[in-house]
Motif scaffolding. Structure first.
Motif, PDB file in Angstrom:
ATOM      1  N   HIS A  28       0.771  -1.012   0.165  1.00  0.00           N
ATOM      2  CA  HIS A  28      -0.063   0.043   0.002  1.00  0.00           C
ATOM      3  C   HIS A  28       0.858   1.190  -0.029  1.00  0.00           C
ATOM      4  O   HIS A  28       0.650   2.259  -0.614  1.00  0.00           O
ATOM      5  CB  HIS A  28      -0.947  -0.120   1.144  1.00  0.00           C
ATOM      6  CG  HIS A  28      -1.880   1.357   1.438  1.00  0.00           C
ATOM      7  ND1 HIS A  28      -2.097   1.826   2.462  1.00  0.00           N
ATOM      8  CD2 HIS A  28      -2.682   1.817   0.290  1.00  0.00           C
ATOM      9  CE1 HIS A  28      -2.950   2.792   2.188  1.00  0.00           C
ATOM     10  NE2 HIS A  28      -3.269   2.844   0.803  1.00  0.00           N
ATOM     11  N   SER A  40      -6.784   1.179  -1.768  1.00  0.00           N
ATOM     12  CA  SER A  40      -7.089   1.840  -0.718  1.00  0.00           C
ATOM     13  C   SER A  40      -7.309   1.249   0.434  1.00  0.00           C
ATOM     14  O   SER A  40      -7.390  -0.147   0.639  1.00  0.00           O
ATOM     15  CB  SER A  40      -8.285   2.648  -1.111  1.00  0.00           C
ATOM     16  OG  SER A  40      -9.220   2.174  -1.360  1.00  0.00           O
ATOM     17  N   LYS A  41      -7.342   1.796   1.692  1.00  0.00           N
ATOM     18  CA  LYS A  41      -7.984   1.255   2.757  1.00  0.00           C
ATOM     19  C   LYS A  41      -9.120   1.708   3.506  1.00  0.00           C
ATOM     20  O   LYS A  41      -9.278   3.006   3.465  1.00  0.00           O
ATOM     21  CB  LYS A  41      -6.888   1.446   4.074  1.00  0.00           C
ATOM     22  CG  LYS A  41      -6.913   0.870   5.257  1.00  0.00           C
ATOM     23  CD  LYS A  41      -5.695   0.779   6.278  1.00  0.00           C
ATOM     24  CE  LYS A  41      -5.866  -0.253   7.362  1.00  0.00           C
ATOM     25  NZ  LYS A  41      -4.767  -0.011   8.157  1.00  0.00           N
ATOM     26  N   ASN A  88     -10.560  -0.939   8.056  1.00  0.00           N
ATOM     27  CA  ASN A  88      -9.427  -1.589   8.442  1.00  0.00           C
ATOM     28  C   ASN A  88      -9.053  -2.913   7.243  1.00  0.00           C
ATOM     29  O   ASN A  88      -8.483  -3.934   7.826  1.00  0.00           O
ATOM     30  CB  ASN A  88      -9.813  -2.393   9.904  1.00  0.00           C
ATOM     31  CG  ASN A  88      -9.868  -1.482  10.884  1.00  0.00           C
ATOM     32  OD1 ASN A  88      -8.977  -0.673  11.010  1.00  0.00           O
ATOM     33  ND2 ASN A  88     -10.793  -1.283  11.718  1.00  0.00           N
ATOM     34  N   LYS A  89      -9.651  -2.777   6.101  1.00  0.00           N
ATOM     35  CA  LYS A  89      -9.317  -3.655   4.993  1.00  0.00           C
ATOM     36  C   LYS A  89      -8.722  -2.914   3.869  1.00  0.00           C
ATOM     37  O   LYS A  89      -9.261  -1.901   3.830  1.00  0.00           O
ATOM     38  CB  LYS A  89     -10.427  -4.588   4.682  1.00  0.00           C
ATOM     39  CG  LYS A  89     -11.020  -5.423   5.723  1.00  0.00           C
ATOM     40  CD  LYS A  89     -11.918  -6.619   5.020  1.00  0.00           C
ATOM     41  CE  LYS A  89     -11.551  -7.596   4.256  1.00  0.00           C
ATOM     42  NZ  LYS A  89     -12.521  -8.503   4.019  1.00  0.00           N
ATOM     43  N   TYR A  90      -8.132  -3.468   3.148  1.00  0.00           N
ATOM     44  CA  TYR A  90      -7.268  -2.973   2.039  1.00  0.00           C
ATOM     45  C   TYR A  90      -8.258  -3.470   0.745  1.00  0.00           C
ATOM     46  O   TYR A  90      -8.843  -4.331   0.840  1.00  0.00           O
ATOM     47  CB  TYR A  90      -6.080  -3.303   1.726  1.00  0.00           C
ATOM     48  CG  TYR A  90      -4.980  -2.878   2.689  1.00  0.00           C
ATOM     49  CD1 TYR A  90      -4.389  -1.640   2.268  1.00  0.00           C
ATOM     50  CD2 TYR A  90      -4.760  -3.396   3.830  1.00  0.00           C
ATOM     51  CE1 TYR A  90      -3.490  -1.007   3.490  1.00  0.00           C
ATOM     52  CE2 TYR A  90      -3.827  -3.057   4.642  1.00  0.00           C
ATOM     53  CZ  TYR A  90      -3.292  -1.693   4.680  1.00  0.00           C
ATOM     54  OH  TYR A  90      -2.292  -1.410   5.606  1.00  0.00           O
ATOM     55  N   LYS A 112      -8.289  -9.307   4.977  1.00  0.00           N
ATOM     56  CA  LYS A 112      -7.229  -8.548   4.704  1.00  0.00           C
ATOM     57  C   LYS A 112      -7.330  -7.578   3.695  1.00  0.00           C
ATOM     58  O   LYS A 112      -7.120  -6.388   3.688  1.00  0.00           O
ATOM     59  CB  LYS A 112      -5.848  -8.920   5.111  1.00  0.00           C
ATOM     60  CG  LYS A 112      -5.599  -9.601   6.455  1.00  0.00           C
ATOM     61  CD  LYS A 112      -4.077 -10.106   6.469  1.00  0.00           C
ATOM     62  CE  LYS A 112      -3.956 -11.204   7.683  1.00  0.00           C
ATOM     63  NZ  LYS A 112      -4.150 -10.180   9.091  1.00  0.00           N
TER      64      LYS A 112
END
Length: 310
Positions: free
Chosen positions: A83, A93-94, A97-99, A163
């Motif tokens: 990232h 992007s995030k 709390n996950k990308y 994730k």
């Protein structure tokens, strides 16, 4: 499960996975970068279509162990680095709390909307928002390279599912999620190529896919046009799944022309092409289900080996 490791420590010494001797006693193995306890997973042979392959050995975390914060073998750390290296939130992007990684198509000339390729023939002509622009292609493929390697280095889709979300856009420009099982297919995983065949034949698939396989052959079938065929995989009985990757990029050909039996990962748009019958010299009949993909940039393909690192 975590990232497959190719370096470890024992009794204050370092050891590379290729140097590990199963007949030697090493004592307690430790992560190369932190003090987590790890174990050795030996290589083993597996049938793949008409040939046998060797599943490479590696080090893995012991059950119940975790890498220390900041260790280079943590999945979170690897994703954070990916990232950080991509400055474009449109690509990664995030959120919550996950990308979120946006899946995009690569064409021969992404600046030309009418470019002719396999994707256009499959209903993408009206979905130009899913093509990466020429100006962002280098950055995008650099990011995808890292994600491709990370997935190849973890043991299972579940290591990334909580994730990283994979996102694609429909014909109206509305985003939706693609599951990792519908994105990543590895011939070393039993039934993966059969799953890919079912996925491509049971529904319309518009998004790009990652395929991992072993090069069976590479040829120039027309002047300036090349094809890499992956080792076929058995489906049911006399049925075989065959994947061919087409390209007109001499740079790709030069990189892979002497790498028969090499393991590669390819990011491309794949589609089911056709079914054909072949009768062997002993009169045994085989049915081949052919899947094809197009590659336009050398960075859509990576070589995988026991030395591959994130």
């Amino acid at each position: 499960m975590g990232i497959k490791m190719n370096w470890a420590r024992y009794n204050g010494q370092e050891i590379k996975i290729s140097e590990y001797d199963v007949n030697k006693v090493y004592g307690k193995l430790k992560c190369y970068y932190c003090n987590a306890d790890i174990s050795f997973v030996n290589s083993h042979e597996r049938d793949l279509g008409e040939r046998k392959i060797i599943i490479q050995k590696y080090f893995r975390l012991k059950r119940g162990e975790e890498h220390e914060k900041g260790c280079k073998y943590t999945i979170d750390g690897a994703i954070l680095n990916i990232h950080a290296s991509c400055a474009d939130d449109e690509l990664i992007s995030k959120r919550d709390n996950k990308y979120v990684v946006r899946l995009m198509l690569i064409s021969q000339d992404t600046a030309k909307k009418g470019s002719k390729n396999l994707a256009d023939e499959s209903g993408h002509r009206k979905r130009q928002h899913n093509y990466i622009s020429s100006g962002k292609k280098t950055a995008y493929l650099s990011t995808m390279n890292q994600i491709m390697k990370l997935r190849a280095l973890v043991e299972d889709n579940s290591d990334l599912e909580d994730k990283i979300n994979l996102q694609y856009y429909d014909g109206k420009g509305v985003p939706y999620l693609i599951s990792w099982k519908d994105f990543y297919y590895d011939s070393e995983n039993e039934n993966d190529f059969s799953r890919l065949l079912r996925y491509l034949t049971n529904k319309k698939v518009y998004h790009p896919i990652c395929v991992v396989g072993y090069i069976k052959s590479i040829s120039e079938y027309q002047t300036g046009r090349f094809c890499i065929k992956l080792e076929t995989v058995s489906d049911e009985g006399n049925k075989r799944v065959a994947i061919a990757i087409y390209f007109a990029n001499n740079q790709v050909y030069e990189q892979f022309k002497d790498k028969n039996d090499c393991k590669i990962i390819t990011y491309a748009y794949f589609k089911f092409y056709r079914e054909n019958e072949w009768i062997a010299p002993d009169d045994k009949k085989f049915i081949y289900y052919n899947i094809t993909g197009n590659v336009y940039d050398i960075r859509q393909m990576l070589t995988l080996s026991g030395d591959t690192t994130i």
